[in-house]
Design an enzyme around this catalytic site. Structure first.
Site, PDB file in Angstrom:
ATOM      1  N   LYS A  65      13.726   0.022   1.040  1.00  0.00           N
ATOM      2  CA  LYS A  65      12.648  -0.866   0.608  1.00  0.00           C
ATOM      3  C   LYS A  65      12.345  -0.493  -0.832  1.00  0.00           C
ATOM      4  O   LYS A  65      11.893   0.631  -1.117  1.00  0.00           O
ATOM      5  CB  LYS A  65      11.408  -0.689   1.485  1.00  0.00           C
ATOM      6  CG  LYS A  65      10.323  -1.673   1.087  1.00  0.00           C
ATOM      7  CD  LYS A  65       8.983  -1.351   1.665  1.00  0.00           C
ATOM      8  CE  LYS A  65       7.958  -1.814   0.660  1.00  0.00           C
ATOM      9  NZ  LYS A  65       6.601  -1.452   0.995  1.00  0.00           N
ATOM     10  N   GLY A 112      -2.905  -1.772   0.157  1.00  0.00           N
ATOM     11  CA  GLY A 112      -4.108  -1.044   0.547  1.00  0.00           C
ATOM     12  C   GLY A 112      -5.400  -1.831   0.416  1.00  0.00           C
ATOM     13  O   GLY A 112      -6.464  -1.305   0.712  1.00  0.00           O
ATOM     14  N   ALA A 133       2.394  -5.809   2.559  1.00  0.00           N
ATOM     15  CA  ALA A 133       1.234  -5.236   1.866  1.00  0.00           C
ATOM     16  C   ALA A 133       0.012  -6.156   1.816  1.00  0.00           C
ATOM     17  O   ALA A 133       0.131  -7.378   1.720  1.00  0.00           O
ATOM     18  CB  ALA A 133       1.579  -4.824   0.436  1.00  0.00           C
ATOM     19  N   GLY A 134      -1.142  -5.520   1.887  1.00  0.00           N
ATOM     20  CA  GLY A 134      -2.399  -6.223   1.677  1.00  0.00           C
ATOM     21  C   GLY A 134      -3.020  -6.795   2.938  1.00  0.00           C
ATOM     22  O   GLY A 134      -4.110  -7.366   2.881  1.00  0.00           O
ATOM     23  N   ASN A 136       0.705  -1.025   6.657  1.00  0.00           N
ATOM     24  CA  ASN A 136       0.443   0.396   6.852  1.00  0.00           C
ATOM     25  C   ASN A 136      -1.058   0.676   6.960  1.00  0.00           C
ATOM     26  O   ASN A 136      -1.583   1.090   7.998  1.00  0.00           O
ATOM     27  CB  ASN A 136       1.058   1.170   5.685  1.00  0.00           C
ATOM     28  CG  ASN A 136       1.035   2.676   5.879  1.00  0.00           C
ATOM     29  OD1 ASN A 136       1.845   3.378   5.307  1.00  0.00           O
ATOM     30  ND2 ASN A 136       0.142   3.230   6.670  1.00  0.00           N
ATOM     31  N   THR A 137      -1.780   0.424   5.846  1.00  0.00           N
ATOM     32  CA  THR A 137      -3.167   0.863   5.755  1.00  0.00           C
ATOM     33  C   THR A 137      -4.042   0.326   6.887  1.00  0.00           C
ATOM     34  O   THR A 137      -4.865   1.070   7.440  1.00  0.00           O
ATOM     35  CB  THR A 137      -3.755   0.427   4.389  1.00  0.00           C
ATOM     36  OG1 THR A 137      -2.860   0.841   3.354  1.00  0.00           O
ATOM     37  CG2 THR A 137      -5.117   1.037   4.146  1.00  0.00           C
TER      38      THR A 137
HETATM   39  C1  LIG Z   1       4.006   1.759   3.377  1.00  0.00           C
HETATM   40  C2  LIG Z   1       4.418   0.846   2.344  1.00  0.00           C
HETATM   41  O1  LIG Z   1       5.540   0.527   2.178  1.00  0.00           O
HETATM   42  C3  LIG Z   1       3.358   0.268   1.501  1.00  0.00           C
HETATM   43  O2  LIG Z   1       3.687   0.430   0.168  1.00  0.00           O
HETATM   44  C4  LIG Z   1       3.228  -1.142   1.942  1.00  0.00           C
HETATM   45  O3  LIG Z   1       3.448  -2.015   0.965  1.00  0.00           O
HETATM   46  C5  LIG Z   1       2.083  -1.355   2.860  1.00  0.00           C
HETATM   47  O4  LIG Z   1       0.938  -1.878   2.270  1.00  0.00           O
HETATM   48  P1  LIG Z   1      -0.460  -1.860   3.070  1.00  0.00           P
HETATM   49  O5  LIG Z   1      -0.816  -0.427   3.175  1.00  0.00           O
HETATM   50  O6  LIG Z   1      -1.389  -2.646   2.214  1.00  0.00           O
HETATM   51  O7  LIG Z   1      -0.227  -2.469   4.398  1.00  0.00           O
END
Ligand SMILES: CC(=O)[C@@H](O)[C@H](O)COP(=O)(O)O
Length: 257
Positions: free
Chosen positions: A96, A157, A184-185, A206-207
């Site tokens: 990635k 994040g 993300a986001g 992730n976050t």
């Molecule tokens: C874990 C990872 O690859 C992050 O850089 C990803 O883009 C997730 O983003 P969030 O934490 O906003 O879900």
């Protein structure tokens, strides 16, 4: 079944492995999420020390495919070097690719991204680029050898969801045959469901899970949302309209056909 670089994915959820309160909570969240892929940052986990090695063993014990990432890389050189380390450590061609261009938004440096994607693809990597919804950049990434694109929903994040639905819809319509993963986001399961309803193939997050009060329960909620969103997409949703349309039946005509 979603297929990327010739590999069939068992799930449409890709889950990050950072910021969990403990290894046990991380493992529990993965179990409840049904995620098929775990993304791991090479730069954050050194692997040189005991803690790093324990972390990598934990990830490998999750029983999911591993998608190493170049999170935290700001230059093409850093990203390419990190990708090489990842290939050695995890024995996978998948990477990635993140080349960060701006600190406040963690927006990708799309120029560096395309360059790094080309270098890595020519070197046999299968690149999953973290990009924006820009169609020209998307085209360049495909020309550079990428077979999947990962447009951002919102800054990493932030939990803001899908910031630019117009741009994302255009991307989906423009590249109907390219696997597109919202990366993300995302902050809430409803946002993941929205992405799936719009026809995106998968989401990476992730976050929202790692930082939830109960990561495992939130992981489960995302799994349910993805399923619902995908089912809705396959059910061919109605087109929204500006004006009212009566839904009460006309006498003598209970059905349309
Ligand atoms: C874990 C990872 O690859 C992050 O850089 C990803 O883009 C997730 O983003 P969030 O934490 O906003 O879900």
């Amino acid at each position: 079944m979603l297929s990327v670089y010739g590999t069939e994915l068992s799930s449409r959820l890709m889950l990050g492995t950072a910021q969990y309160p403990s290894p046990a909570i991380l493992a529990d969240a993965f179990a409840k999420s049904n995620a098929g892929i775990a993304t791991v940052s090479l730069r954050r986990e050194s692997g040189q020390d005991r803690a790093g090695q324990d972390f990598w063993s934990l990830i490998q014990s999750l029983g999911v495919q591993i998608l190493p990432n170049t999170a935290g890389c700001h230059t093409v050189k850093e990203a390419v070097t990190t990708a090489h380390m990842a290939r050695e450590v995890f024995g996978t061609k998948w990477i990635k690719l993140e080349v960060i261009g701006e600190e406040d938004t963690l927006q990708p440096d799309v120029f560096g991204l395309v360059e790094a994607a080309r270098i890595l693809s020519e070197d046999g990597f299968q690149v999953f680029p973290y990009t924006t919804e820009d169609l020209v950049v998307a085209d360049r990434l495909l020309n550079a050898g990428c077979e999947v694109l990962m447009p951002w929903g919102a800054p990493i994040g932030s939990g803001l969801g899908l910031n630019n639905t117009f741009g994302l819809r255009a991307m989906r319509a423009h590249f109907p045959d390219v696997p597109l993963v919202i990366d993300a986001g995302l902050g809430l399961p409803s946002q993941a469901a929205q992405a799936m309803e719009m026809g995106f193939d998968a989401v990476l997050l992730n976050t929202a899970v790692a930082k939830a009060g109960s990561p495992a329960d939130m992981a489960h909620a995302f799994a349910l949302a993805l399923e619902a969103g995908r089912a809705a997409y396959l059910a061919d949703p109605m087109e929204p309209r500006d004006m009212a349309a009566p839904s009460s039946p006309v006498i003598g005509k209970a059905f349309l056909s």
